[in-house]
Design an enzyme around this catalytic site. Structure first.
Site, PDB file in Angstrom:
ATOM      1  N   TYR A 124       0.854  -1.183   0.000  1.00  0.00           N
ATOM      2  CA  TYR A 124       0.000   0.000   0.000  1.00  0.00           C
ATOM      3  C   TYR A 124       0.892   1.235   0.000  1.00  0.00           C
ATOM      4  O   TYR A 124       1.846   1.309   0.774  1.00  0.00           O
ATOM      5  CB  TYR A 124      -0.883   0.005   1.253  1.00  0.00           C
ATOM      6  CG  TYR A 124      -1.794   1.205   1.375  1.00  0.00           C
ATOM      7  CD1 TYR A 124      -2.846   1.398   0.478  1.00  0.00           C
ATOM      8  CD2 TYR A 124      -1.614   2.149   2.390  1.00  0.00           C
ATOM      9  CE1 TYR A 124      -3.695   2.492   0.598  1.00  0.00           C
ATOM     10  CE2 TYR A 124      -2.458   3.241   2.517  1.00  0.00           C
ATOM     11  CZ  TYR A 124      -3.501   3.410   1.609  1.00  0.00           C
ATOM     12  OH  TYR A 124      -4.334   4.497   1.737  1.00  0.00           O
ATOM     13  N   ASP A 127       9.331   2.871   0.009  1.00  0.00           N
ATOM     14  CA  ASP A 127       8.263   3.508   0.774  1.00  0.00           C
ATOM     15  C   ASP A 127       8.454   3.102   2.238  1.00  0.00           C
ATOM     16  O   ASP A 127       8.047   2.025   2.658  1.00  0.00           O
ATOM     17  CB  ASP A 127       6.897   3.073   0.238  1.00  0.00           C
ATOM     18  CG  ASP A 127       5.752   3.757   0.979  1.00  0.00           C
ATOM     19  OD1 ASP A 127       6.024   4.460   1.969  1.00  0.00           O
ATOM     20  OD2 ASP A 127       4.584   3.567   0.574  1.00  0.00           O
ATOM     21  N   LYS A 156       4.045   8.902   9.036  1.00  0.00           N
ATOM     22  CA  LYS A 156       3.780   8.293  10.348  1.00  0.00           C
ATOM     23  C   LYS A 156       4.739   8.779  11.442  1.00  0.00           C
ATOM     24  O   LYS A 156       4.533   9.869  11.965  1.00  0.00           O
ATOM     25  CB  LYS A 156       3.710   6.773  10.196  1.00  0.00           C
ATOM     26  CG  LYS A 156       2.551   6.404   9.233  1.00  0.00           C
ATOM     27  CD  LYS A 156       2.106   4.971   9.220  1.00  0.00           C
ATOM     28  CE  LYS A 156       0.817   4.841   8.408  1.00  0.00           C
ATOM     29  NZ  LYS A 156       0.904   4.140   7.152  1.00  0.00           N
TER      30      LYS A 156
HETATM   31  C1  LIG Z   1       0.261   4.620   5.796  1.00  0.00           C
HETATM   32  C2  LIG Z   1       1.042   4.388   4.554  1.00  0.00           C
HETATM   33  C3  LIG Z   1       0.997   5.269   3.462  1.00  0.00           C
HETATM   34  C4  LIG Z   1       0.016   6.402   3.399  1.00  0.00           C
HETATM   35  O1  LIG Z   1       0.187   7.347   4.390  1.00  0.00           O
HETATM   36  P1  LIG Z   1      -1.042   8.314   4.776  1.00  0.00           P
HETATM   37  O2  LIG Z   1      -0.437   9.265   5.743  1.00  0.00           O
HETATM   38  O3  LIG Z   1      -2.083   7.417   5.355  1.00  0.00           O
HETATM   39  O4  LIG Z   1      -1.493   8.959   3.526  1.00  0.00           O
HETATM   40  C5  LIG Z   1       1.867   5.079   2.415  1.00  0.00           C
HETATM   41  N1  LIG Z   1       2.729   4.050   2.405  1.00  0.00           N
HETATM   42  C6  LIG Z   1       2.786   3.166   3.420  1.00  0.00           C
HETATM   43  C7  LIG Z   1       3.793   2.063   3.374  1.00  0.00           C
HETATM   44  C8  LIG Z   1       1.927   3.287   4.507  1.00  0.00           C
HETATM   45  O5  LIG Z   1       1.947   2.378   5.479  1.00  0.00           O
END
Ligand SMILES: *Cc1c(COP(=O)(O)O)cnc(C)c1O
Length: 430
Positions: A145, A240, A268
């Site tokens: 994701y 990511d 995060k």
């Molecule tokens: C949470 C997450 C996102 C998206 O971040 P948001 O702040 O929710 O838009 C993107 N990549 C990874 C790996 C994530 O866990």
């Protein structure tokens, strides 16, 4: 457990908010809850719902609260900043501080741009990679994701997975046609894809430890293969690290596995509980971003002073010696107690863990990909989740998420969770 107030608030929320929630997985449908729990406060490792029920927390707001709530350094800096102003739309010393901390910690990051969410970070990183290479295709792994921007809503994980929306209405065919999909950890398929279409590929984006189909660690050689194929075919490698950044180590997964991407996305933890994302990496690539270069990217609230203060305070605490050893030890303890509980009941589970992120899949495993993860018994997970909730332990309301272990968890918290898990296995395994 009395959850009347949450039920009532949910009824009211449904009148004003689609589905009563501002992010789908919060609805708790994956674990069969009639309504989500509304949270009213949190302190250290504990949260309280609107009915006053208290829980030991293993969600950590999906990752950001790695210090737990109310850390004095974070709260102190936030309070100080509130009095000075909450947004100026102009540069501040705070954003230089956070950018410097990120560049010092994350080995491949030379320049970094702050944004407001992980979604913005990945969306921007892909734009920059496309601008830099002059190519259009991106490669992503099934079950990973990367936020909710259009091009990533093809076989995405997390909420999309839980709600079984393999794709989303409103995303054009043209957009997802530029996204090429491969199974996670499948080096042969990735190699074949690059051999066939390498010169069209702008970027390969990967969660270096997958967290959004449940925790799936990279198999030995997988990240190295991603690096090698991108180098050979002139594509930009994007890690990511929105979850893994400052979680699986001070320098993230790239440091832990010693594989360097060209660009990194963060989120995060770097916001310390406020909305922040960031993308950064190689100087020559990041210099193509406006106003230095012509790839446009902007944000009215980017580098917001409150968010920068919370993020910088969080990273400063994480930079102290012994922190990641403590997180590793807590993760290992949770893993060992779950393993013992499942073994005692003769129940086959697969526990995937990297440092303080862990998923127990209700299947024999091994789980190396989304195809493997799908074999998990989600009904068993839901039953387990509800038992843990009743016992005062708050877990992610989906089999395809991770337990996010925080520094605030105490000995008593870990024991409570272990006893509750052991009870469940003893009952369900009999
Ligand atoms: C949470 C997450 C996102 C998206 O971040 P948001 O702040 O929710 O838009 C993107 N990549 C990874 C790996 C994530 O866990």
């Amino acid at each position: 457990m009395n959850t009347e107030t949450s039920a009532r608030l949910f009824e009211e929320a449904l009148q004003y908010i689609p589905g009563g929630v501002n992010s789908p997985v919060r609805a708790m449908k994956g674990v069969g809850m009639p309504h989500p729990l509304f949270i009213s406060r949190a302190e250290r490792s504990h949260i309280w719902d609107a009915d006053g029920n208290e829980f030991v927390d293993f969600v950590s707001s999906w990752g950001p609260m790695i210090l737990g709530w109310g850390h004095p350094e974070v709260v102190g800096r936030l309070k100080e900043q509130v009095d000075k102003g909450t947004s100026y739309g102009a540069p501040t010393e705070l954003e230089v501080e956070l950018a410097r901390l990120v560049c010092e910690a994350v080995p491949s990051v030379e320049l970094v741009r702050m944004v407001n969410s992980g979604t913005e970070a990945t969306m921007s990183a892909v734009r920059v990679a496309r601008g830099f290479t002059g190519r259009e295709k991106i490669v992503k792994f099934i079950g990973c994701y990367h936020g909710h921007s259009d091009g990533f809503l093809a076989a995405a994980g997390s909420g999309v997975l839980t709600l079984a929306l393999p794709d989303s209405p409103g995303v054009t065919k043209g957009t997802t046609a530029d996204t090429l999909l491969v199974e996670y950890n499948d080096v042969a398929a990735l190699t074949e894809l690059f051999e066939e279409r390498g010169e069209e590929i702008a970027a390969l984006i990967v969660e270096p430890v997958a967290g959004n189909m449940g925790v799936v660690p990279p198999q030995p050689g997988f990240l190295e293969a991603c690096r090698e194929l991108c180098t050979r075919h002139g594509a930009v490698l994007i890690f990511d690290e929105v979850i893994t950044g400052f979680r699986v180590g001070w320098g993230g997964a790239q440091e832990r596995y010693d594989v360097m991407p060209d660009l990194t996305t963060l989120g995060k933890i770097i916001g310390g509980g406020l909305p922040v994302g960031a993308f950064g990496g190689r100087r020559d690539i990041m210099e193509t971003v406006a106003p230095l270069g012509s790839t446009y990217q902007a944000g009215t609230l980017s580098g917001n002073p409150l968010a920068m203060a919370a993020g910088a305070a969080t990273l400063r605490v994480l930079s102290e010696p012994g922190v990641y050893e403590q997180l590793e030890a807590a993760g290992a303890r949770v893993e060992a107690s779950l393993r013992a509980a499942a073994d005692a009941a003769g129940r086959a589970v697969t526990i995937n863990r990297v440092g303080p992120m862990l998923t127990m899949f209700f299947c024999e495993g091994p789980v190396h990909s989304f195809a493997d993860a799908k074999a998990a018994d989600t009904a068993a997970y839901a039953a387990y989740w509800r038992h843990m909730l009743e016992a005062g332990v708050y877990l992610a309301p989906s089999q395809f998420e991770a337990a996010m272990i925080s520094l605030a968890l105490t000995e008593a918290d870990l024991e409570k969770a272990a006893a509750a898990a052991s009870d469940w296995f003893a009952g369900a395994g009999a």
